[in-house]
Write a protein that holds these residues in place. Structure first.
Motif, short mmCIF file in Angstrom:
data_model
loop_
_atom_site.label_atom_id
_atom_site.label_comp_id
_atom_site.label_asym_id
_atom_site.label_seq_id
_atom_site.Cartn_x
_atom_site.Cartn_y
_atom_site.Cartn_z
N LEU A 133 -7.86 -0.77 -0.60
CA LEU A 133 -8.48 0.03 -1.43
C LEU A 133 -7.28 1.07 -2.26
O LEU A 133 -8.03 1.89 -2.74
CB LEU A 133 -9.78 0.58 -0.99
CG LEU A 133 -10.72 -0.30 -0.29
CD1 LEU A 133 -11.93 0.60 0.39
CD2 LEU A 133 -11.06 -1.15 -1.13
N CYS A 134 -6.48 1.10 -1.75
CA CYS A 134 -5.31 1.87 -2.08
C CYS A 134 -5.42 2.32 -3.45
O CYS A 134 -5.57 1.59 -4.35
CB CYS A 134 -3.74 1.65 -1.65
SG CYS A 134 -2.41 2.43 -2.22
N GLU A 135 -5.04 3.73 -3.69
CA GLU A 135 -5.25 4.42 -5.04
C GLU A 135 -4.01 3.93 -6.00
O GLU A 135 -3.88 3.81 -7.11
CB GLU A 135 -5.22 5.83 -5.13
CG GLU A 135 -6.50 6.39 -4.66
CD GLU A 135 -6.66 7.79 -4.57
OE1 GLU A 135 -5.53 8.50 -4.91
OE2 GLU A 135 -7.58 8.53 -3.73
N ARG A 136 -2.94 3.42 -5.33
CA ARG A 136 -1.79 2.83 -6.04
C ARG A 136 -1.48 1.60 -5.40
O ARG A 136 -0.49 1.03 -5.15
CB ARG A 136 -0.53 3.78 -5.59
CG ARG A 136 -0.78 5.02 -6.49
CD ARG A 136 0.63 6.12 -6.05
NE ARG A 136 0.16 7.05 -4.56
CZ ARG A 136 -0.61 7.77 -4.60
NH1 ARG A 136 -1.17 8.42 -5.57
NH2 ARG A 136 -0.61 8.43 -3.55
N PHE B 132 0.91 -1.22 -0.01
CA PHE B 132 -0.11 -0.02 0.07
C PHE B 132 1.03 1.30 0.03
O PHE B 132 2.08 1.18 0.68
CB PHE B 132 -0.97 0.12 1.37
CG PHE B 132 -1.68 -1.28 1.44
CD1 PHE B 132 -2.16 -2.03 0.41
CD2 PHE B 132 -2.07 -1.59 2.82
CE1 PHE B 132 -2.93 -2.91 0.29
CE2 PHE B 132 -2.77 -2.90 2.96
CZ PHE B 132 -3.42 -3.42 1.67
N CYS B 133 0.43 2.38 -0.59
CA CYS B 133 1.08 3.52 -0.76
C CYS B 133 1.64 4.31 0.41
O CYS B 133 2.63 5.04 0.71
CB CYS B 133 0.86 4.38 -1.84
SG CYS B 133 -0.53 5.43 -1.25
N GLY B 134 0.45 4.17 1.34
CA GLY B 134 0.81 4.93 2.55
C GLY B 134 0.36 6.30 2.65
O GLY B 134 0.21 6.96 3.71
N ALA B 135 0.00 6.84 1.36
CA ALA B 135 -0.13 8.37 1.31
C ALA B 135 -1.55 8.78 0.76
O ALA B 135 -1.91 10.03 1.02
CB ALA B 135 0.85 9.03 0.67
N CYS B 136 -2.26 7.95 0.29
CA CYS B 136 -3.47 8.22 -0.49
C CYS B 136 -4.70 8.51 0.57
O CYS B 136 -4.47 8.06 1.59
CB CYS B 136 -3.77 7.28 -1.64
SG CYS B 136 -4.52 5.48 -0.96
N HIS B 137 -5.87 8.77 -0.07
CA HIS B 137 -6.94 8.88 0.87
C HIS B 137 -7.23 7.68 1.64
O HIS B 137 -7.69 7.60 2.83
CB HIS B 137 -8.12 9.41 0.03
CG HIS B 137 -9.60 9.22 0.61
ND1 HIS B 137 -10.06 10.07 1.46
CD2 HIS B 137 -10.53 8.23 0.38
CE1 HIS B 137 -11.19 9.71 1.92
NE2 HIS B 137 -11.46 8.57 1.37
N TYR B 138 -7.43 6.47 0.85
CA TYR B 138 -7.83 5.22 1.52
C TYR B 138 -6.72 4.62 2.52
O TYR B 138 -7.14 4.33 3.73
CB TYR B 138 -8.06 4.09 0.51
CG TYR B 138 -9.14 4.53 -0.55
CD1 TYR B 138 -10.53 4.65 -0.16
CD2 TYR B 138 -8.78 5.27 -1.68
CE1 TYR B 138 -11.31 5.12 -1.10
CE2 TYR B 138 -9.96 5.60 -2.66
CZ TYR B 138 -10.99 5.46 -2.32
OH TYR B 138 -12.17 5.95 -3.00
N CYS B 139 -5.57 5.01 1.94
CA CYS B 139 -4.50 4.47 3.09
C CYS B 139 -4.74 5.32 4.51
O CYS B 139 -4.47 5.01 5.55
CB CYS B 139 -3.06 4.72 2.50
SG CYS B 139 -2.63 3.38 1.46
N ALA B 140 -4.88 6.69 4.36
CA ALA B 140 -4.97 7.76 5.33
C ALA B 140 -6.11 7.35 6.38
O ALA B 140 -6.23 7.79 7.49
CB ALA B 140 -5.21 9.19 4.82
ZN LIG Z 1 -2.42 4.42 -0.76
#
Ligand SMILES: [Zn+2]
Ligand SMILES: [Zn+2]
Length: 332
Positions: A102-105, A88-96
């Motif tokens: 559901l991560c955007e990346r 998971f990217c850890g930075a997108c809306h879903y990670c937040a």
């Molecule tokens: Zn993410």
């Protein structure tokens, strides 16, 4: 090292490729066992859109850490681990908001970067979960599918004493069956068209099994209905079997373009909840603990172990629908 390399959809072979080198924060795992999953078949067939080719598949695996990269903490050489494939990217809306699945990346080892159908694989140290001494790495390769099932239970309402209806007695259905009994089901009924699979479902704790839910004589329906097939006929039938006030869960992976009929009036009038569950979220460590406790019968779940060079035979066995979890064991 040797690895299964899928060069383009439909074109794959076992080849010699460069050994993985750990980047900062990564370790190299010697793969002892890696399960074949429907997603791997979709990747071979070019039906899993995020896949970059060429790729080494394999996301359900366990093995031993043989090299620790710079800044990789919390693990040591010699640790026997199961690896959460999630990236998971850890930075997108879903990670937040804590919904990294559901991560955007979204990415995953074996799905978007090289995976474990190989002698070795480089993975983030943070994704490694140590296996207790009494859990073999062969069994440890079941943690990933089990962690998907644990996530499915995370999104279901707590319902001690509920009656469950499951569609599908393949690997995922059988894992869900065993967790439903752990979660205090009053009964679990299982539907599958394959009668050999139903025998195994009964051995693993199903109260009733049949090729159609009509055979169960439960006109009031089930509090919890879970599709573990992704097959439209099962999904449409399952939606009609939910008891008033009950829950339908889509756990099986249907084709991306499929559509199913539902009765909006029933959803309204019977207050039916429809839920989805996708992959792994904060559920990997608990899956290790459930496996260690014996909440699922790992020995029964794993039916085949192929050498890496036998990948093609393993894939054919998977496609034939025989057996349950089919593994590649690169060290064998
Ligand atoms: Zn993410
Ligand atoms: Zn999988």
């Amino acid at each position: 090292m040797r690895a299964v390399l899928i060069e383009t959809p439909g074109r794959y072979s076992v080849q010699t490729v460069p050994d993985p080198v750990p980047r900062a924060g990564e370790v190299v795992v010697r793969v002892d066992a890696v399960g074949i999953c429907g997603t791997d078949v979709h990747i071979v067939d070019g039906e899993f859109p995020p896949t970059p080719y060429p790729i080494v598949p394999g996301h359900e695996f366990a093995g031993e850490i043989v090299e620790v990269g710079a800044a990789a903490s919390g693990v040591r050489r010699g640790d026997r681990v199961a690896v959460d494939p999630s990236l998971f990217c850890g930075a997108c809306h879903y990670c937040a908001i804590g919904r990294g699945n559901l991560c955007e990346r979204w990415g995953a080892i074996g799905d978007t970067v090289d995976g474990a159908m190989a002698e070795f694989v480089a993975v983030p140290a943070a994704n490694c979960y140590r296996l207790p001494d009494h859990v073999s790495t062969t069994h440890g390769a079941l943690v990933e599918p089990l962690s998907c099932a644990v996530h499915a239970f995370d999104v279901l309402p707590r319902a001690l004493g509920a009656h469950y209806l499951l569609y599908g007695a393949g690997t995922m259905g059988l894992l869900m069956l065993q967790l439903a009994n752990s979660a205090g089901a009053a009964s679990v009924s299982v539907v599958d068209l394959n009668t050999a699979r139903l025998e195994v479902a009964r051995a693993l704790g199903a109260d009733a099994t049949a090729a159609s839910a009509d055979a169960f004589d439960r006109p009031q329906g089930w509090e919890i209905v879970i599709d573990c097939t992704g097959a439209l006929a099962a999904i449409e039938d399952g939606l009609t079997r939910v008891r008033r006030g009950g829950v339908y869960q889509q756990f099986g992976v249907a084709p991306g373009t499929a559509t199913a009929s539902i009765s909006p009036f029933r959803i309204y009038n019977d207050e039916i909840t429809i839920l989805g569950s996708m992959a792994v979220l904060h559920s990997f460590g608990r899956a290790v603990e459930l496996l260690a406790k014996g909440a699922v019968d790992a020995e029964t779940m794993i039916t085949h172990g192929f050498a890496l060079d036998e990948f093609d035979s393993a894939l054919k066995t998977f496609r034939s629908g025989s057996g349950r979890k089919i593994q590649i064991r690169p060290g064998s």
